[in-house]
Design an enzyme around this catalytic site. Sequence first.
Site, mmCIF file in Angstrom:
data_model
loop_
_atom_site.group_PDB
_atom_site.id
_atom_site.type_symbol
_atom_site.label_atom_id
_atom_site.label_comp_id
_atom_site.label_asym_id
_atom_site.label_seq_id
_atom_site.Cartn_x
_atom_site.Cartn_y
_atom_site.Cartn_z
ATOM 1 C CE LYS A 261 33.721 38.627 31.837
ATOM 2 N NZ LYS A 261 34.515 39.536 32.682
ATOM 3 N NE ARG A 336 36.099 39.615 43.571
ATOM 4 C CZ ARG A 336 36.542 40.850 43.390
ATOM 5 N NH1 ARG A 336 36.347 41.768 44.305
ATOM 6 N NH2 ARG A 336 37.171 41.180 42.271
HETATM 7 N N1 BES Z 1 37.379 36.347 34.787
HETATM 8 C C1 BES Z 1 37.376 37.732 35.012
HETATM 9 C C2 BES Z 1 38.790 38.336 35.024
HETATM 10 C C3 BES Z 1 39.571 38.256 33.753
HETATM 11 C C4 BES Z 1 39.568 39.306 32.852
HETATM 12 C C5 BES Z 1 40.380 37.163 33.496
HETATM 13 C C6 BES Z 1 40.310 39.229 31.698
HETATM 14 C C7 BES Z 1 41.130 37.090 32.340
HETATM 15 C C8 BES Z 1 41.095 38.113 31.446
HETATM 16 C C9 BES Z 1 36.728 38.044 36.360
HETATM 17 O O1 BES Z 1 35.716 37.194 36.754
HETATM 18 C C10 BES Z 1 36.104 39.414 36.244
HETATM 19 O O2 BES Z 1 35.191 39.562 35.505
HETATM 20 N N2 BES Z 1 36.646 40.342 37.025
HETATM 21 C C11 BES Z 1 36.150 41.678 37.055
HETATM 22 C C12 BES Z 1 36.065 42.095 38.502
HETATM 23 C C13 BES Z 1 35.366 43.406 38.707
HETATM 24 C C14 BES Z 1 33.914 43.291 38.366
HETATM 25 C C15 BES Z 1 35.547 43.814 40.155
HETATM 26 C C16 BES Z 1 37.127 42.565 36.308
HETATM 27 O O3 BES Z 1 38.339 42.337 36.417
HETATM 28 O O4 BES Z 1 36.673 43.442 35.597
HETATM 29 MN MN MN Z 2 33.803 37.823 36.004
#
Ligand code: BES
Ligand code: MN
Length: 488
Positions: A261, A336
């Site tokens: 990130k 997931r």
């Molecule tokens: N934990 C995150 C999702 C999240 C984002 C939770 C903000 C709470 C607040 C999850 O693991 C993630 O990183 N999801 C990605 C998925 C994408 C790479 C398909 C996302 O939502 O960007």
């Molecule tokens: Mn993630």
Amino acid sequence: MRTTFTTSKSAPAKVDAVVVPVAASGAVPSGLGHTRAQLSALGFDGAAGQTLALPGSGSAKATLLVGIGEVKDLTPNSLRNIAASAARAASRFASLSTTLASVGRGSAKANTQAVVEGMALALHRWVDLKNDKGGLPKLTSITFVAATGTAEVKAGMDNGIATASAVCLARDLANTPPSHLTARQLADRAVEVARTSGLKATVYNRDQLIAMGCGGLVGVNAGSVEPPRMVKLEYRPTKASGNIVLVGKGVMYDSGGISLKPSDPSHASMKMDMSGAAAVLATMGALRSLKVKAKVTAYLMCTDNLPSGSALKLGDVLTMRNGKTVEIHNTDAEGRLILADGLSLGAESKPDAMLDIATLTGACMGALGKHMAGILGNNDGVLTQLKAASSRTDELVWELPFHRPYRALLDSNVADMRNIGGPLAGATTAALFLGEFVGETPWAHIDMAGPMDADGDNGWLNRGATAYGTRLLIDFCANFKKPAGKNK
Ligand code: BES
Ligand code: MN
Ligand code: ZN
């Protein structure tokens, strides 16, 4: 939970504050010694959640008026927020008594439970890592005065104490920073909760997870020096009716992994990426107190998601618990992967229904904002029961489409599927991915990325981790009926 609650048939002699409910219309309580016009002149008109502190009488330092709006509109959900306002306004006093639990429409039991929840949750703080604990609310003793129906009030109070304690536990866990709560430490906490609440706990370490074929959980953990843990919790009431499996995402810290990130202070909230597992653990801990009839089994899927020389790479293929293969196209879509193994294990026991709860996608938060979770699933009966639980607990849900044709977005050249579906319909493609691991089990997925945390104090919510889902899951389990209809 630091607050203690008691019931009393008459007003206790010594309390610091007396909280008096005042409606927006009709006569003001006679003992007040003030007319409605006098209160209006001070800016208090009885609107729901409004408060006004007046000098107390007798040994009480204050008489605290709390507006309850129109009595005909008073539901447990509105009472919960009114009670939260009252507790905030009274937080400087050590003790209070109130008739607030006895004013609403509906059952005294449901009303009292909601009042306990509102007060306890508004007063909750997580201060373990603060040296100065001076800012803590002083209010620790609350007495409900109810001349009649005391047994109902007491029953509601006990249920409220159980649900609010569960929420406080889940908030504490989610607020705890990642180096203070590793997967191993969360498993230890789960064993402790199990010991005090009559659950069977089994903890699985990395070697056991490898032996069980849990390629998702082991794969996500590959970049971390902290080992993963899976915790299985079992609640087995005598004469059980119904059989539920709950699966919680326990990502102790989500850096994104190799798909790192971008550096941004907001990612401090990724310590809360285990909020699903926290809600499931807290739920399990409350079932015996609430005399829940259904048999409930939980899987907490715990690891962090970190980059390193040993981390999961893009293009890698994982073999999951149910034998399906997954090509990794983004290591930040890790939730997931770990849920998949929990869902596969859950489905193997053929429960009547299975739920998973996870801080899964930014896409769901983008669609629905921070006030509600997205729900998706393969069975309308399960989704309907989830919506009913939502309306009773005020933990809001909104159903998003489980649109099977979008499964094609997950197609992979080399494996059974990829772990991301591209930029469109992200909450749906995540749910379709999970759907590959539930078999024929009636199932619903709760994406709580949005309501995971709150920016400020508002009603029963406090700034920080919300423990969203805890009361929703408890209510779902407590009211569960085996769903009748076929899967969609
Ligand atoms: N934990 C995150 C999702 C999240 C984002 C939770 C903000 C709470 C607040 C999850 O693991 C993630 O990183 N999801 C990605 C998925 C994408 C790479 C398909 C996302 O939502 O960007
Ligand atoms: Mn993630
Ligand atoms: Zn995550």
